[in-house]
Design a protein around this motif. Structure first.
Motif, PDB file in Angstrom:
ATOM      1  N   ARG A  96      18.642  27.724  -9.959  1.00  0.00           N
ATOM      2  CA  ARG A  96      18.140  28.858 -10.755  1.00  0.00           C
ATOM      3  C   ARG A  96      16.942  29.551 -10.109  1.00  0.00           C
ATOM      4  O   ARG A  96      16.384  30.475 -10.661  1.00  0.00           O
ATOM      5  CB  ARG A  96      17.752  28.385 -12.144  1.00  0.00           C
ATOM      6  N   GLY A  97      16.494  29.045  -8.964  1.00  0.00           N
ATOM      7  CA  GLY A  97      15.361  29.635  -8.276  1.00  0.00           C
ATOM      8  C   GLY A  97      14.018  29.064  -8.678  1.00  0.00           C
ATOM      9  O   GLY A  97      12.978  29.554  -8.245  1.00  0.00           O
ATOM     10  N   ASN A  98      14.007  28.021  -9.522  1.00  0.00           N
ATOM     11  CA  ASN A  98      12.761  27.373  -9.930  1.00  0.00           C
ATOM     12  C   ASN A  98      12.229  26.501  -8.791  1.00  0.00           C
ATOM     13  O   ASN A  98      13.002  25.811  -8.125  1.00  0.00           O
ATOM     14  CB  ASN A  98      12.984  26.502 -11.171  1.00  0.00           C
ATOM     15  N   GLU A  99      10.924  26.532  -8.607  1.00  0.00           N
ATOM     16  CA  GLU A  99      10.302  25.723  -7.566  1.00  0.00           C
ATOM     17  C   GLU A  99      10.106  24.287  -8.030  1.00  0.00           C
ATOM     18  O   GLU A  99       9.870  24.030  -9.213  1.00  0.00           O
ATOM     19  CB  GLU A  99       8.949  26.311  -7.168  1.00  0.00           C
ATOM     20  N   ALA A 100      10.215  23.372  -7.094  1.00  0.00           N
ATOM     21  CA  ALA A 100       9.974  21.959  -7.361  1.00  0.00           C
ATOM     22  C   ALA A 100       9.343  21.351  -6.114  1.00  0.00           C
ATOM     23  O   ALA A 100       9.570  21.822  -5.007  1.00  0.00           O
ATOM     24  CB  ALA A 100      11.273  21.247  -7.697  1.00  0.00           C
ATOM     25  N   LEU A 101       8.559  20.320  -6.319  1.00  0.00           N
ATOM     26  CA  LEU A 101       7.911  19.645  -5.199  1.00  0.00           C
ATOM     27  C   LEU A 101       8.432  18.212  -5.135  1.00  0.00           C
ATOM     28  O   LEU A 101       8.312  17.455  -6.098  1.00  0.00           O
ATOM     29  CB  LEU A 101       6.389  19.637  -5.386  1.00  0.00           C
ATOM     30  N   VAL A 102       9.034  17.867  -4.001  1.00  0.00           N
ATOM     31  CA  VAL A 102       9.510  16.511  -3.757  1.00  0.00           C
ATOM     32  C   VAL A 102       8.500  15.852  -2.819  1.00  0.00           C
ATOM     33  O   VAL A 102       8.135  16.423  -1.795  1.00  0.00           O
ATOM     34  CB  VAL A 102      10.920  16.510  -3.128  1.00  0.00           C
ATOM     35  N   ILE A 103       8.049  14.672  -3.189  1.00  0.00           N
ATOM     36  CA  ILE A 103       7.049  13.957  -2.392  1.00  0.00           C
ATOM     37  C   ILE A 103       7.695  12.705  -1.815  1.00  0.00           C
ATOM     38  O   ILE A 103       8.336  11.937  -2.529  1.00  0.00           O
ATOM     39  CB  ILE A 103       5.836  13.575  -3.251  1.00  0.00           C
ATOM     40  N   GLU A 104       7.532  12.527  -0.503  1.00  0.00           N
ATOM     41  CA  GLU A 104       8.021  11.320   0.164  1.00  0.00           C
ATOM     42  C   GLU A 104       6.867  10.329   0.271  1.00  0.00           C
ATOM     43  O   GLU A 104       5.818  10.642   0.833  1.00  0.00           O
ATOM     44  CB  GLU A 104       8.553  11.642   1.553  1.00  0.00           C
ATOM     45  N   TRP A 105       7.062   9.156  -0.338  1.00  0.00           N
ATOM     46  CA  TRP A 105       6.057   8.107  -0.333  1.00  0.00           C
ATOM     47  C   TRP A 105       6.471   6.998   0.620  1.00  0.00           C
ATOM     48  O   TRP A 105       7.646   6.684   0.740  1.00  0.00           O
ATOM     49  CB  TRP A 105       5.894   7.511  -1.730  1.00  0.00           C
ATOM     50  N   GLY A 106       5.513   6.418   1.297  1.00  0.00           N
ATOM     51  CA  GLY A 106       5.769   5.285   2.167  1.00  0.00           C
ATOM     52  C   GLY A 106       5.039   4.061   1.658  1.00  0.00           C
ATOM     53  O   GLY A 106       3.919   4.152   1.152  1.00  0.00           O
ATOM     54  N   PHE A 107       5.683   2.920   1.748  1.00  0.00           N
ATOM     55  CA  PHE A 107       5.087   1.653   1.342  1.00  0.00           C
ATOM     56  C   PHE A 107       5.030   0.760   2.566  1.00  0.00           C
ATOM     57  O   PHE A 107       5.976   0.701   3.340  1.00  0.00           O
ATOM     58  CB  PHE A 107       5.926   0.973   0.256  1.00  0.00           C
ATOM     59  N   GLY A 108       3.928   0.065   2.730  1.00  0.00           N
ATOM     60  CA  GLY A 108       3.792  -0.776   3.903  1.00  0.00           C
ATOM     61  C   GLY A 108       2.801  -1.896   3.706  1.00  0.00           C
ATOM     62  O   GLY A 108       2.393  -2.222   2.591  1.00  0.00           O
ATOM     63  N   VAL A 109       2.402  -2.456   4.817  1.00  0.00           N
ATOM     64  CA  VAL A 109       1.482  -3.578   4.832  1.00  0.00           C
ATOM     65  C   VAL A 109       0.067  -3.067   4.598  1.00  0.00           C
ATOM     66  O   VAL A 109      -0.377  -2.140   5.274  1.00  0.00           O
ATOM     67  CB  VAL A 109       1.576  -4.299   6.192  1.00  0.00           C
ATOM     68  N   MET A 123       0.847  -1.180   0.000  1.00  0.00           N
ATOM     69  CA  MET A 123       0.000   0.000   0.000  1.00  0.00           C
ATOM     70  C   MET A 123       0.892   1.243   0.000  1.00  0.00           C
ATOM     71  O   MET A 123       1.800   1.352   0.797  1.00  0.00           O
ATOM     72  CB  MET A 123      -0.889  -0.037   1.229  1.00  0.00           C
ATOM     73  N   ARG A 124       0.618   2.145  -0.893  1.00  0.00           N
ATOM     74  CA  ARG A 124       1.407   3.369  -1.026  1.00  0.00           C
ATOM     75  C   ARG A 124       0.640   4.528  -0.400  1.00  0.00           C
ATOM     76  O   ARG A 124      -0.545   4.703  -0.660  1.00  0.00           O
ATOM     77  CB  ARG A 124       1.647   3.617  -2.505  1.00  0.00           C
ATOM     78  N   GLN A 125       1.350   5.330   0.404  1.00  0.00           N
ATOM     79  CA  GLN A 125       0.711   6.498   1.005  1.00  0.00           C
ATOM     80  C   GLN A 125       1.678   7.683   0.996  1.00  0.00           C
ATOM     81  O   GLN A 125       2.877   7.513   1.141  1.00  0.00           O
ATOM     82  CB  GLN A 125       0.256   6.198   2.419  1.00  0.00           C
ATOM     83  N   LYS A 126       1.124   8.861   0.773  1.00  0.00           N
ATOM     84  CA  LYS A 126       1.930  10.077   0.762  1.00  0.00           C
ATOM     85  C   LYS A 126       2.245  10.452   2.202  1.00  0.00           C
ATOM     86  O   LYS A 126       1.339  10.620   3.021  1.00  0.00           O
ATOM     87  CB  LYS A 126       1.176  11.209   0.086  1.00  0.00           C
ATOM     88  N   LEU A 127       3.545  10.570   2.521  1.00  0.00           N
ATOM     89  CA  LEU A 127       3.956  10.923   3.868  1.00  0.00           C
ATOM     90  C   LEU A 127       4.121  12.429   4.045  1.00  0.00           C
ATOM     91  O   LEU A 127       3.719  12.982   5.052  1.00  0.00           O
ATOM     92  CB  LEU A 127       5.261  10.218   4.231  1.00  0.00           C
ATOM     93  N   ARG A 128       4.762  13.084   3.064  1.00  0.00           N
ATOM     94  CA  ARG A 128       4.925  14.541   3.152  1.00  0.00           C
ATOM     95  C   ARG A 128       5.312  15.113   1.803  1.00  0.00           C
ATOM     96  O   ARG A 128       5.794  14.407   0.927  1.00  0.00           O
ATOM     97  CB  ARG A 128       5.953  14.918   4.208  1.00  0.00           C
ATOM     98  N   GLU A 129       5.093  16.411   1.654  1.00  0.00           N
ATOM     99  CA  GLU A 129       5.494  17.160   0.474  1.00  0.00           C
ATOM    100  C   GLU A 129       6.546  18.164   0.910  1.00  0.00           C
ATOM    101  O   GLU A 129       6.376  18.843   1.924  1.00  0.00           O
ATOM    102  CB  GLU A 129       4.308  17.896  -0.134  1.00  0.00           C
TER     103      GLU A 129
END
Length: 65
Positions: free
Chosen positions: A14-27, A1-7
């Motif tokens: 160069r000052g461009n914005e980006a979004l990194v998403i931490e995903w968690g996998f579990g039972v 099961m995949r769940q979003k932990l944080r953004e």
């Protein structure tokens, strides 16, 4: 099961914005996380490097904002 932990909002050199998403996998059916991975919004992988992140394909360094 995949769940979003944080953004994590980041900026590149160069000052461009980006979004990194931490995903968690579990039972399935539990909140127990057994593995974590970092990806951009578009699904491309990101590697942690100390307090910054490196975009796997471009090598671009992303710093948390």
């Amino acid at each position: 099961m995949r769940q979003k932990l944080r953004e994590i909002r980041c900026l590149d050199d160069r000052g461009n914005e980006a979004l990194v998403i931490e995903w968690g996998f579990g039972v399935p059916g539990t909140r127990q996380v057994t593995n974590r991975e970092l990806r951009m919004e578009d699904g491309s992988p990101v590697n942690p490097l100390g307090g910054v992140f490196e975009h796997f394909y471009s090598g671009r360094i992303l710093r948390p904002a």
